[in-house]
Design a protein around this motif. Sequence first.
Motif, PDB file in Angstrom:
ATOM      1  N   SER A   1      36.716   2.608  -2.537  1.00 53.86           N
ATOM      2  CA  SER A   1      35.911   2.820  -3.740  1.00 53.86           C
ATOM      3  C   SER A   1      36.594   3.774  -4.709  1.00 53.86           C
ATOM      4  O   SER A   1      36.572   3.560  -5.924  1.00 53.86           O
ATOM      5  CB  SER A   1      34.548   3.390  -3.360  1.00 53.86           C
ATOM      6  OG  SER A   1      33.828   2.482  -2.582  1.00 53.86           O
ATOM      7  N   ILE A   2      37.210   4.820  -4.179  1.00 53.89           N
ATOM      8  CA  ILE A   2      37.919   5.772  -5.033  1.00 53.89           C
ATOM      9  C   ILE A   2      39.115   5.106  -5.692  1.00 53.89           C
ATOM     10  O   ILE A   2      39.366   5.309  -6.887  1.00 53.89           O
ATOM     11  CB  ILE A   2      38.336   7.022  -4.231  1.00 53.89           C
ATOM     12  CG1 ILE A   2      37.086   7.824  -3.838  1.00 53.89           C
ATOM     13  CG2 ILE A   2      39.295   7.895  -5.028  1.00 53.89           C
ATOM     14  CD1 ILE A   2      37.358   8.962  -2.887  1.00 53.89           C
ATOM     15  N   VAL A   3      39.836   4.288  -4.954  1.00 52.57           N
ATOM     16  CA  VAL A   3      41.008   3.595  -5.514  1.00 52.57           C
ATOM     17  C   VAL A   3      40.585   2.628  -6.619  1.00 52.57           C
ATOM     18  O   VAL A   3      41.169   2.621  -7.712  1.00 52.57           O
ATOM     19  CB  VAL A   3      41.790   2.861  -4.400  1.00 52.57           C
ATOM     20  CG1 VAL A   3      42.836   1.927  -4.986  1.00 52.57           C
ATOM     21  CG2 VAL A   3      42.442   3.858  -3.466  1.00 52.57           C
ATOM     22  N   VAL A   4      39.568   1.823  -6.365  1.00 51.60           N
ATOM     23  CA  VAL A   4      39.089   0.863  -7.358  1.00 51.60           C
ATOM     24  C   VAL A   4      38.584   1.591  -8.603  1.00 51.60           C
ATOM     25  O   VAL A   4      38.906   1.221  -9.738  1.00 51.60           O
ATOM     26  CB  VAL A   4      37.986  -0.046  -6.767  1.00 51.60           C
ATOM     27  CG1 VAL A   4      37.292  -0.850  -7.856  1.00 51.60           C
ATOM     28  CG2 VAL A   4      38.571  -0.978  -5.732  1.00 51.60           C
ATOM     29  N   SER A   5      37.813   2.652  -8.401  1.00 53.70           N
ATOM     30  CA  SER A   5      37.272   3.415  -9.525  1.00 53.70           C
ATOM     31  C   SER A   5      38.371   4.097 -10.324  1.00 53.70           C
ATOM     32  O   SER A   5      38.313   4.147 -11.554  1.00 53.70           O
ATOM     33  CB  SER A   5      36.282   4.463  -9.023  1.00 53.70           C
ATOM     34  OG  SER A   5      35.195   3.853  -8.386  1.00 53.70           O
ATOM     35  N   THR A   6      39.370   4.627  -9.638  1.00 58.15           N
ATOM     36  CA  THR A   6      40.475   5.291 -10.331  1.00 58.15           C
ATOM     37  C   THR A   6      41.283   4.298 -11.149  1.00 58.15           C
ATOM     38  O   THR A   6      41.622   4.574 -12.309  1.00 58.15           O
ATOM     39  CB  THR A   6      41.391   6.015  -9.329  1.00 58.15           C
ATOM     40  OG1 THR A   6      40.601   6.958  -8.594  1.00 58.15           O
ATOM     41  CG2 THR A   6      42.522   6.737 -10.030  1.00 58.15           C
TER      42      THR A   6
ATOM     43  N   ILE B   1      31.966   9.981  -6.088  1.00 56.90           N
ATOM     44  CA  ILE B   1      33.142   9.104  -6.178  1.00 56.90           C
ATOM     45  C   ILE B   1      33.580   8.950  -7.629  1.00 56.90           C
ATOM     46  O   ILE B   1      34.771   8.978  -7.932  1.00 56.90           O
ATOM     47  CB  ILE B   1      32.852   7.736  -5.521  1.00 56.90           C
ATOM     48  CG1 ILE B   1      32.763   7.913  -4.008  1.00 56.90           C
ATOM     49  CG2 ILE B   1      33.912   6.702  -5.889  1.00 56.90           C
ATOM     50  CD1 ILE B   1      32.394   6.681  -3.247  1.00 56.90           C
ATOM     51  N   GLY B   2      32.626   8.826  -8.556  1.00 54.64           N
ATOM     52  CA  GLY B   2      32.955   8.740  -9.974  1.00 54.64           C
ATOM     53  C   GLY B   2      33.637   9.997 -10.475  1.00 54.64           C
ATOM     54  O   GLY B   2      34.589   9.942 -11.262  1.00 54.64           O
TER      55      GLY B   2
ATOM     56  N   VAL C   1      32.564   6.875 -13.666  1.00 57.11           N
ATOM     57  CA  VAL C   1      31.503   5.874 -13.517  1.00 57.11           C
ATOM     58  C   VAL C   1      31.849   4.615 -14.313  1.00 57.11           C
ATOM     59  O   VAL C   1      31.696   3.491 -13.810  1.00 57.11           O
ATOM     60  CB  VAL C   1      30.139   6.460 -13.947  1.00 57.11           C
ATOM     61  CG1 VAL C   1      29.086   5.384 -14.055  1.00 57.11           C
ATOM     62  CG2 VAL C   1      29.707   7.536 -12.965  1.00 57.11           C
ATOM     63  N   ILE C   2      32.311   4.784 -15.534  1.00 56.16           N
ATOM     64  CA  ILE C   2      32.741   3.620 -16.321  1.00 56.16           C
ATOM     65  C   ILE C   2      33.919   2.943 -15.627  1.00 56.16           C
ATOM     66  O   ILE C   2      33.991   1.714 -15.556  1.00 56.16           O
ATOM     67  CB  ILE C   2      33.091   4.029 -17.764  1.00 56.16           C
ATOM     68  CG1 ILE C   2      31.827   4.490 -18.495  1.00 56.16           C
ATOM     69  CG2 ILE C   2      33.750   2.877 -18.518  1.00 56.16           C
ATOM     70  CD1 ILE C   2      32.081   5.094 -19.846  1.00 56.16           C
ATOM     71  N   GLY C   3      34.825   3.748 -15.088  1.00 54.91           N
ATOM     72  CA  GLY C   3      35.977   3.197 -14.356  1.00 54.91           C
ATOM     73  C   GLY C   3      35.560   2.407 -13.136  1.00 54.91           C
ATOM     74  O   GLY C   3      36.202   1.416 -12.780  1.00 54.91           O
ATOM     75  N   ALA C   4      34.497   2.828 -12.477  1.00 57.97           N
ATOM     76  CA  ALA C   4      34.011   2.084 -11.311  1.00 57.97           C
ATOM     77  C   ALA C   4      33.558   0.685 -11.716  1.00 57.97           C
ATOM     78  O   ALA C   4      33.853  -0.300 -11.030  1.00 57.97           O
ATOM     79  CB  ALA C   4      32.870   2.843 -10.647  1.00 57.97           C
ATOM     80  N   TYR C   5      32.868   0.585 -12.821  1.00 56.82           N
ATOM     81  CA  TYR C   5      32.438  -0.730 -13.309  1.00 56.82           C
ATOM     82  C   TYR C   5      33.631  -1.576 -13.745  1.00 56.82           C
ATOM     83  O   TYR C   5      33.719  -2.757 -13.418  1.00 56.82           O
ATOM     84  CB  TYR C   5      31.447  -0.595 -14.464  1.00 56.82           C
ATOM     85  CG  TYR C   5      30.088  -0.147 -14.017  1.00 56.82           C
ATOM     86  CD1 TYR C   5      29.279  -0.979 -13.254  1.00 56.82           C
ATOM     87  CD2 TYR C   5      29.607   1.108 -14.342  1.00 56.82           C
ATOM     88  CE1 TYR C   5      28.035  -0.577 -12.825  1.00 56.82           C
ATOM     89  CE2 TYR C   5      28.363   1.528 -13.925  1.00 56.82           C
ATOM     90  CZ  TYR C   5      27.577   0.681 -13.166  1.00 56.82           C
ATOM     91  OH  TYR C   5      26.346   1.088 -12.741  1.00 56.82           O
ATOM     92  N   VAL C   6      34.548  -0.973 -14.484  1.00 56.98           N
ATOM     93  CA  VAL C   6      35.734  -1.704 -14.946  1.00 56.98           C
ATOM     94  C   VAL C   6      36.578  -2.140 -13.748  1.00 56.98           C
ATOM     95  O   VAL C   6      37.016  -3.295 -13.668  1.00 56.98           O
ATOM     96  CB  VAL C   6      36.569  -0.843 -15.922  1.00 56.98           C
ATOM     97  CG1 VAL C   6      37.889  -1.500 -16.252  1.00 56.98           C
ATOM     98  CG2 VAL C   6      35.778  -0.566 -17.189  1.00 56.98           C
ATOM     99  N   GLY C   7      36.807  -1.224 -12.813  1.00 56.54           N
ATOM    100  CA  GLY C   7      37.597  -1.552 -11.628  1.00 56.54           C
ATOM    101  C   GLY C   7      36.945  -2.630 -10.784  1.00 56.54           C
ATOM    102  O   GLY C   7      37.618  -3.550 -10.302  1.00 56.54           O
ATOM    103  N   GLY C   8      35.629  -2.542 -10.598  1.00 56.03           N
ATOM    104  CA  GLY C   8      34.920  -3.574  -9.841  1.00 56.03           C
ATOM    105  C   GLY C   8      35.013  -4.929 -10.506  1.00 56.03           C
ATOM    106  O   GLY C   8      35.194  -5.954  -9.842  1.00 56.03           O
ATOM    107  N   PHE C   9      34.918  -4.945 -11.830  1.00 61.06           N
ATOM    108  CA  PHE C   9      35.040  -6.192 -12.575  1.00 61.06           C
ATOM    109  C   PHE C   9      36.445  -6.779 -12.430  1.00 61.06           C
ATOM    110  O   PHE C   9      36.615  -7.964 -12.147  1.00 61.06           O
ATOM    111  CB  PHE C   9      34.697  -5.947 -14.039  1.00 61.06           C
ATOM    112  CG  PHE C   9      34.877  -7.155 -14.917  1.00 61.06           C
ATOM    113  CD1 PHE C   9      33.975  -8.197 -14.865  1.00 61.06           C
ATOM    114  CD2 PHE C   9      35.958  -7.243 -15.782  1.00 61.06           C
ATOM    115  CE1 PHE C   9      34.128  -9.323 -15.663  1.00 61.06           C
ATOM    116  CE2 PHE C   9      36.127  -8.348 -16.582  1.00 61.06           C
ATOM    117  CZ  PHE C   9      35.219  -9.398 -16.524  1.00 61.06           C
ATOM    118  N   LEU C  10      37.471  -5.932 -12.623  1.00 60.67           N
ATOM    119  CA  LEU C  10      38.852  -6.412 -12.542  1.00 60.67           C
ATOM    120  C   LEU C  10      39.210  -6.882 -11.137  1.00 60.67           C
ATOM    121  O   LEU C  10      39.853  -7.926 -10.972  1.00 60.67           O
ATOM    122  CB  LEU C  10      39.818  -5.319 -12.986  1.00 60.67           C
ATOM    123  CG  LEU C  10      39.762  -4.928 -14.462  1.00 60.67           C
ATOM    124  CD1 LEU C  10      40.704  -3.760 -14.732  1.00 60.67           C
ATOM    125  CD2 LEU C  10      40.105  -6.114 -15.348  1.00 60.67           C
TER     126      LEU C  10
END
Length: 82
Positions: free
Chosen positions: A57-62, A7-8, A34-43
């Motif tokens: 998950s792909i949308v949030v990570s992207t 997914i990352g 992978v960094i985007g997944a953390y940033v997206g999950g946080f936001l």
Amino acid sequence: MLWSLIIGLIAGWLAGKISRGNSFGLIGNLVVGVIGAYVGGFLFGLLGLNAYGTIGSIVVSTIGAIVFLWVLSMFVKPKRVV
């Protein structure tokens, strides 16, 4: 673990296509995703939004990867071609 990396990788590739028009190679896309997944999950957590399933998950990570690349571009100066 493997599924998160896949997914990352997809998210990093999509973010590279959307924000810069090119990709960063396999390892670069994986790191950005992978960094985007953390940033997206946080936001998304700050906004009180939830995403479920693989597509979510792909949308949030992207989205997180795009935000990460945008913030990164504020600190990195573009190279000038002479």
